[in-house]
Scaffold this active site. Structure first.
Site, short mmCIF file in Angstrom:
data_model
loop_
_atom_site.label_atom_id
_atom_site.label_comp_id
_atom_site.label_asym_id
_atom_site.label_seq_id
_atom_site.Cartn_x
_atom_site.Cartn_y
_atom_site.Cartn_z
N ASP A 80 -14.82 -38.54 12.01
CA ASP A 80 -15.73 -37.88 11.00
C ASP A 80 -15.76 -36.49 10.97
O ASP A 80 -17.09 -36.13 10.70
CB ASP A 80 -17.10 -38.84 11.03
CG ASP A 80 -17.70 -38.87 9.87
OD1 ASP A 80 -17.35 -38.90 8.63
OD2 ASP A 80 -19.09 -39.01 9.83
N PRO A 83 -17.59 -31.14 6.61
CA PRO A 83 -18.20 -29.70 6.86
C PRO A 83 -19.86 -29.97 7.29
O PRO A 83 -20.31 -28.86 7.79
CB PRO A 83 -18.35 -29.27 5.31
CG PRO A 83 -16.83 -29.64 4.91
CD PRO A 83 -16.92 -30.97 5.33
#
Length: 169
Positions: A80, A83
């Site tokens: 996963d 940003p």
């Protein structure tokens, strides 16, 4: 288990993990104060970040890639990378990859793991299909999506959830 033995300056330190009394897994990591890479990207591309530009953000992707390579070398995939799972620390001079809750161990004969879920903007096609065994290549794909987002200020996919999933699959 996947993160128990990871010791790297750019990987969140896991302090505890286990299973609750009702059978739910949990993971507790150290708290890292700072803005996320996602927040910094938004500010930079809006021209509102007080101290960083796109080049500064691009320079942070290399240590992120090194941290991911380190975890892969120890048999762990993050699953996963995005940003908002990267925290800028030391006043933006370095970063920490957080949220290892979806991480899986790979190794043995297959070197793969099943994973369901993840973030659409950085999810690899094989993870989006949800039926294939994953390996470190999905994290590498996600790193590319992060770099695209750093450079462009937006994720690589445009459209609603169903449209993006259809493109990924």
């Amino acid at each position: 288990r996947a993160t128990r033995n990871l010791r790297h300056s750019c990987i969140a330190e896991v302090q505890d993990s286990g299973i609750t009394s009702d059978g739910a897994p949990f993971l507790v990591s150290r708290y890292y104060p700072g803005e996320t890479l996602g927040a910094a990207i938004n500010l930079v591309h809006a021209g509102e970040h007080p101290s960083m530009g796109v080049v500064d953000l691009v320079r942070l992707v290399l240590p992120l890639a090194e941290a991911v390579a380190y975890s892969h070398g120890r048999g762990a995939i993050h699953c996963d990378i995005k940003p908002t799972n990267v925290v800028l620390v030391d006043e933006g001079r370095s970063l920490v990859l957080i949220d290892w809750g979806m991480a899986r161990l790979i190794g043995g004969k297959t070197g793969h793991a099943y994973v369901r879920g993840g973030s659409l903007q950085s999810m690899s096609p094989e993870q989006a299909r949800g039926v294939e065994m994953l390996d470190g290549r999905g994290d590498v794909y996600a790193l590319g999506a992060v770099l695209f987002t750093v450079m462009s200020g937006r994720g690589p996919w445009v459209g609603g959830r169903d449209e993006v999933l259809a493109m990924l699959r």
